[in-house]
Scaffold this active site. Structure first.
Site, PDB file in Angstrom:
ATOM      1  CG  LEU A  11      -1.970  -1.087   1.346  1.00  0.00           C
ATOM      2  CD1 LEU A  11      -2.710  -1.009   2.674  1.00  0.00           C
ATOM      3  CD2 LEU A  11      -2.958  -0.984   0.180  1.00  0.00           C
ATOM      4  CG  ASP A  12       0.392   4.262  -2.914  1.00  0.00           C
ATOM      5  OD1 ASP A  12       1.240   3.484  -3.384  1.00  0.00           O
ATOM      6  OD2 ASP A  12      -0.539   4.761  -3.577  1.00  0.00           O
ATOM      7  CD  GLN A  13       3.171   8.748   3.076  1.00  0.00           C
ATOM      8  OE1 GLN A  13       2.483   9.012   4.054  1.00  0.00           O
ATOM      9  NE2 GLN A  13       3.133   9.467   1.963  1.00  0.00           N
ATOM     10  CE  LYS A  45      -2.518   7.456  -3.427  1.00  0.00           C
ATOM     11  NZ  LYS A  45      -1.198   7.482  -2.775  1.00  0.00           N
TER      12      LYS A  45
END
Ligand code: URA
Length: 276
Positions: free
Chosen positions: A143-145, A229
């Site tokens: 998962l992204d930051q 995104k």
């Protein structure tokens, strides 16, 4: 005929026993007997020498009983309770855990700008020896930051491999907070498929619905880099916050706070791999 009948029923019983046996072996692996120091080593408590030292110093108990013989044979069953220097722990042949990822953590072992999700896990989970090159549990996908929610980590190489294989891709469910109001035309576009910059083949959401003016529930069967995104950007909007609530049929438990982890049950591991 009585004799004949008895023989038949015995045969039936032994077939049932055989089935139960093979079934339980499949579910829990073969049960091993391990010397206590070796058991600690497999669970990530340090080198074999360090583990033997811990036992000899009287710092280890198994099922509530202190043991000081490093070579004491232990029946290593999944879930067996033991403690090391007062830390309560459980034996599992493979470690598979769920983590509620908070924002502001990177899913990398060597993070660049933010702390690593691995810093949220206790040492034994990060130190377990493994046949692969990396020690300890590894995240199944990233998962992204700034993304929060459901993350599963394991040291089971087969499970990692299976979950990464495209043909096994299970649906993942995200809650998306958008910058601008989302139109139903944009929702339809996400369902029909959008083209991202690295591949001419369109990717589509397997489910998408509005849950507020600027909120979406989105289900994806693929796991491309920054996929949510980029898909939302492709229809002219922007993701402001992203949360993953589900992998396969496994839901993020509502009683697991951000930053906390726990063991997954065998049923939950199965649920995670189920498409519906
Ligand atoms: N899609 C993204 O863009 N980011 C994530 O963290 C997960 C899916």
């Amino acid at each position: 005929t009585l004799h004949h009948h008895k023989q038949e029923s015995n045969e039936c019983e032994s077939r049932t026993a055989e089935f139960l046996m093979s079934n339980s072996l499949l579910q829990s692996g073969t049960m091993k007997t391990l010397a206590l120091a070796d058991l600690l080593f497999t669970q990530g408590f340090g080198t074999r020498r360090i583990c033997a030292g811990l036992v000899q110093q009287g710092l280890v108990s198994v099922a509530g009983q202190s043991i000081t013989d490093a070579s004491a044979p232990i029946a290593a069953a999944d879930g067996l309770a033991f403690s090391v220097q007062g830390q309560q722990w459980r034996y599992y042949e493979y470690a598979t855990v769920i983590l509620h990822k908070p924002a502001g953590y990177e899913c990398s072992q060597k993070p660049s700008a933010w702390p690593s999700i691995y810093s949220l896990l206790p040492m034994p989970l990060r130190m377990r020896p493994s046949k692969g090159k990396q020690m300890g549990v590894q995240a199944i996908g990233r998962l992204d930051q700034d993304t929060t929610g459901l993350l599963v980590l394991t040291d089971n190489g087969q499970l990692l491999h299976r979950m990464a294989a495209p043909k096994h891709h299970v649906p993942k469910v995200y809650q998306v907070q958008c910058k601008h109001a989302m139109t139903s035309a944009q929702v339809d576009q996400l369902l029909a498929g959008v083209v991202l910059d690295d591949d001419p083949k369109p990717v589509r959401a397997s489910a998408c619905s509005l849950s507020g003016e600027r909120r979406l529930d989105l289900t994806l069967a693929q796991g491309k880099y920054h996929q949510v995104k980029r898909m939302v950007a492709a229809v002219g909007n922007r993701v402001e916050a992203l949360h993953r609530s589900q992998i396969g049929q496994l839901h993020l438990p509502s009683d697991l706070p951000a930053g906390q982890w726990r063991w997954l049950t065998a049923e939950e591991i199965t649920a995670m791999q189920q498409k519906q």
